[in-house]
Motif scaffolding. Structure first.
Motif, PDB file in Angstrom:
ATOM      1  N   ILE A  55       0.846  -1.209   0.000  1.00  0.00           N
ATOM      2  CA  ILE A  55       0.000   0.000   0.000  1.00  0.00           C
ATOM      3  C   ILE A  55       0.877   1.253   0.000  1.00  0.00           C
ATOM      4  CG2 ILE A  55      -1.582   1.373   1.438  1.00  0.00           C
ATOM      5  CD1 ILE A  55      -3.039  -1.266   2.070  1.00  0.00           C
ATOM      6  N   LYS A  56       1.943   1.230   0.796  1.00  0.00           N
ATOM      7  CA  LYS A  56       2.870   2.372   0.806  1.00  0.00           C
ATOM      8  C   LYS A  56       3.563   2.543  -0.542  1.00  0.00           C
ATOM      9  CE  LYS A  56       3.686   2.273   5.783  1.00  0.00           C
ATOM     10  NZ  LYS A  56       4.587   1.813   6.875  1.00  0.00           N
ATOM     11  N   GLU A  57       3.868   1.413  -1.182  1.00  0.00           N
ATOM     12  CA  GLU A  57       4.479   1.470  -2.518  1.00  0.00           C
ATOM     13  C   GLU A  57       3.521   2.093  -3.535  1.00  0.00           C
ATOM     14  OE1 GLU A  57       5.934  -2.228  -3.998  1.00  0.00           O
ATOM     15  OE2 GLU A  57       7.652  -2.295  -2.624  1.00  0.00           O
ATOM     16  N   ALA A  58       2.235   1.725  -3.432  1.00  0.00           N
ATOM     17  CA  ALA A  58       1.225   2.281  -4.349  1.00  0.00           C
ATOM     18  C   ALA A  58       1.081   3.790  -4.146  1.00  0.00           C
ATOM     19  CB  ALA A  58      -0.108   1.574  -4.126  1.00  0.00           C
ATOM     20  N   ILE A  59       1.143   4.234  -2.877  1.00  0.00           N
ATOM     21  CA  ILE A  59       1.058   5.670  -2.568  1.00  0.00           C
ATOM     22  C   ILE A  59       2.271   6.403  -3.153  1.00  0.00           C
ATOM     23  CG2 ILE A  59       1.148   7.378  -0.698  1.00  0.00           C
ATOM     24  CD1 ILE A  59      -0.512   5.381   1.001  1.00  0.00           C
ATOM     25  N   ALA A  60       3.468   5.813  -2.941  1.00  0.00           N
ATOM     26  CA  ALA A  60       4.708   6.419  -3.457  1.00  0.00           C
ATOM     27  C   ALA A  60       4.679   6.496  -4.980  1.00  0.00           C
ATOM     28  CB  ALA A  60       5.906   5.615  -2.978  1.00  0.00           C
ATOM     29  N   ALA A  61       4.176   5.438  -5.636  1.00  0.00           N
ATOM     30  CA  ALA A  61       4.114   5.413  -7.102  1.00  0.00           C
ATOM     31  C   ALA A  61       3.174   6.491  -7.636  1.00  0.00           C
ATOM     32  CB  ALA A  61       3.650   4.036  -7.570  1.00  0.00           C
ATOM     33  N   SER A  62       2.028   6.696  -6.943  1.00  0.00           N
ATOM     34  CA  SER A  62       1.073   7.724  -7.386  1.00  0.00           C
ATOM     35  C   SER A  62       1.675   9.126  -7.265  1.00  0.00           C
ATOM     36  CB  SER A  62      -0.226   7.636  -6.571  1.00  0.00           C
ATOM     37  OG  SER A  62      -0.050   8.156  -5.269  1.00  0.00           O
ATOM     38  N   ASN A  63       2.475   9.347  -6.217  1.00  0.00           N
ATOM     39  CA  ASN A  63       3.113  10.650  -6.010  1.00  0.00           C
ATOM     40  C   ASN A  63       4.254  10.873  -7.011  1.00  0.00           C
ATOM     41  OD1 ASN A  63       2.045  12.220  -3.519  1.00  0.00           O
ATOM     42  ND2 ASN A  63       2.066  10.094  -2.849  1.00  0.00           N
ATOM     43  N   LYS A  64       5.002   9.805  -7.303  1.00  0.00           N
ATOM     44  CA  LYS A  64       6.081   9.910  -8.295  1.00  0.00           C
ATOM     45  C   LYS A  64       5.526  10.253  -9.673  1.00  0.00           C
ATOM     46  CE  LYS A  64       9.936   7.286 -10.258  1.00  0.00           C
ATOM     47  NZ  LYS A  64      10.608   5.963 -10.331  1.00  0.00           N
ATOM     48  N   LYS A  65       4.419   9.604 -10.020  1.00  0.00           N
ATOM     49  CA  LYS A  65       3.781   9.858 -11.314  1.00  0.00           C
ATOM     50  C   LYS A  65       3.263  11.290 -11.412  1.00  0.00           C
ATOM     51  CE  LYS A  65       0.340   7.823 -14.426  1.00  0.00           C
ATOM     52  NZ  LYS A  65      -0.709   6.781 -14.571  1.00  0.00           N
ATOM     53  N   ALA A  66       2.807  11.848 -10.266  1.00  0.00           N
ATOM     54  CA  ALA A  66       2.277  13.221 -10.246  1.00  0.00           C
ATOM     55  C   ALA A  66       3.373  14.257 -10.036  1.00  0.00           C
ATOM     56  CB  ALA A  66       1.231  13.351  -9.139  1.00  0.00           C
ATOM     57  N   GLY A  67       4.632  13.780  -9.906  1.00  0.00           N
ATOM     58  CA  GLY A  67       5.747  14.695  -9.714  1.00  0.00           C
ATOM     59  C   GLY A  67       5.816  15.261  -8.314  1.00  0.00           C
ATOM     60  N   LYS A  68       5.273  14.554  -7.338  1.00  0.00           N
ATOM     61  CA  LYS A  68       5.285  15.007  -5.947  1.00  0.00           C
ATOM     62  C   LYS A  68       6.260  14.160  -5.128  1.00  0.00           C
ATOM     63  CE  LYS A  68       0.512  16.676  -5.994  1.00  0.00           C
ATOM     64  NZ  LYS A  68      -0.814  16.579  -5.357  1.00  0.00           N
ATOM     65  N   SER A  69       6.428  14.518  -3.861  1.00  0.00           N
ATOM     66  CA  SER A  69       7.356  13.805  -2.991  1.00  0.00           C
ATOM     67  C   SER A  69       6.913  12.361  -2.784  1.00  0.00           C
ATOM     68  CB  SER A  69       7.442  14.509  -1.637  1.00  0.00           C
ATOM     69  OG  SER A  69       8.180  13.716  -0.718  1.00  0.00           O
TER      70      SER A  69
END
Length: 408
Positions: free
Chosen positions: A241-255
């Protein structure tokens, strides 16, 4: 005159308050009956799902957990049934008082009516009425006497109708009273049987607990092993779940360190709809009972030990299909070594987790709809248990599934 008016107002207030009280009693009775039927249904499901297959060898810990649950439901059922019987007792007493009051009123009305009939009979001749009118000193007096005769006649009819209405009400109250007494007797008998069954269950529970206490080291080791396995699976779910959150932020150009999903407009709309259905979502299985609830609770074996449940554990029937509780996308299908598969469905920044499956009907990335079958719940062939572990997350934070699923 003022005193008569005041008495009338007090009478109206009493009637109104009595009506409100009666309605409140009726509403409470309906609520208790609905709760009693719900508990009876839960008890039937419990017997069907947990105690039907006696040939299967459950371990002592599982038996104690099942019996704990059964005893708690049985106690609730006894309490609700008892409350219902007590409320019926109050209703019966109230009806008996009303019947007594009505009988007194009827007696008085009939005596008054009888006196009027006698008086009317004595003055029934048309000649006496004519003479009564003709003896008037003027037209005004004659008119008033004519009005008096009419009013007297109307009052007779009114008294007759009132006697008829009160007689009908008395008959209705008598019928209701008989029904209430029958209902109360059924509830009392039902509780008598339930208490006998509870006594037997408590004795069985004590025998099992005695066997556990005689070898507490062995059973504590079993509990620790089960907890260790559960923690291993939980860590993997949390990691993904944490990986999915990190991936969504990386895709959006966020931390990538953010603890919340970066949402697209479409995902925001889906999350908002999910939130709008809080408390209304369907069960993840068609038929089941909650064996363990969310949050911290004492262990069934050792009350000094606290168990922290991250979701709910639902017992269901063999071959039960697990279904999505809301529209979303299959985020992960987890195959953990020495454990049964897990499906994670994403609903915007919400995630629902379905653990302990035997079959998978969907693939990662699939769009799913509410009540769509995702797979099949695993059945332990040695114990006969079919258990689904279900969770709800908002971003990386756990939520209580009972707040989201209807009547969980």
């Amino acid at each position: 005159m003022r005193q008569t008016k005041a008495t009338y107002i007090i009478f109206i207030i009493c009637v109104f308050m009595g009506s409100v009280f009666a309605q409140a009693q009726s509403d409470k009775q309906k609520q208790l009956e609905a709760r009693r039927l719900q508990l009876k249904k839960e008890m039937e499901q419990l017997n069907s799902l947990l105690f039907a297959n006696k040939k299967k060898e459950k371990n002592v810990i599982t038996l104690v957990e099942d019996l704990n649950y059964k005893v708690s439901v049985r106690k609730n059922l006894i309490k609700v049934t008892n409350d219902q019987a007590n409320l019926l007792t109050r209703d019966i007493n109230n009806n008996q008082k009303q019947i007594s009051d009505l009988r007194d009123q009827l007696k008085e009305l009939k005596e008054q009516y009888a006196a009027m009939i006698v008086k009317s009979y004595k003055n029934k001749s048309q000649l006496s009425r004519v003479m009564f009118l003709m003896s008037s000193t003027n037209f005004k007096q004659a008119y008033k006497r004519l009005q008096y005769i009419k009013q007297y006649s109307d009052y007779q009819k009114q008294q007759g109708e009132e006697i008829k209405a009160k007689t009908a009400k008395l008959q209705k109250l008598n019928t209701e009273l008989l029904k209430q007494k029958e209902d109360k007797q059924k509830l009392v008998e039902e509780n008598r049987i339930a208490k006998r069954e509870l006594e037997a269950e408590l004795k069985e529970h004590e025998v099992l607990m005695a066997s556990i206490r005689s070898n507490m080291t062995k059973y504590n080791a079993q509990l620790k092993q089960k907890q260790k396995e559960s923690d291993r699976i939980d860590k993997e779910i949390d990691r993904l779940i944490k990986e999915a959150i990190a991936a969504s932020n990386k895709k959006a150009g966020k931390s990538k360190n953010s603890s919340a999903f970066a949402l697209t407009p479409e995902a925001k709309a889906l999350a908002a709809t999910f939130e709008a259905n809080k408390g209304k979502l369907p069960w993840p299985v068609v038929r089941g009972i909650v064996k363990m609830r969310f949050g911290k609770q004492p262990s069934a074996i050792d009350k000094t030990v606290t168990v922290n449940s991250k979701g709910v554990r639902i017992a269901t029937e063999k071959g039960a299909k697990v279904r999505a509780v809301f529209d979303g996308e299959v985020s992960q299908i987890i195959a953990i070594p020495n454990a049964n598969p897990v499906i994670i469905v994403r609903h915007g920044n919400y995630m629902t987790v379905y653990r302990n499956l035997s079959k998978i009907y969907v693939n990662k990335g699939d769009k799913v709809t509410a009540k769509q079958d995702l797979g099949e719940v695993f059945t332990n062939n040695s114990t006969g248990e079919t258990l689904l572990y279900f969770r709800v997350y908002k971003d990386a934070k756990l939520e209580n599934p009972a707040h989201w699923i209807n009547k969980l």
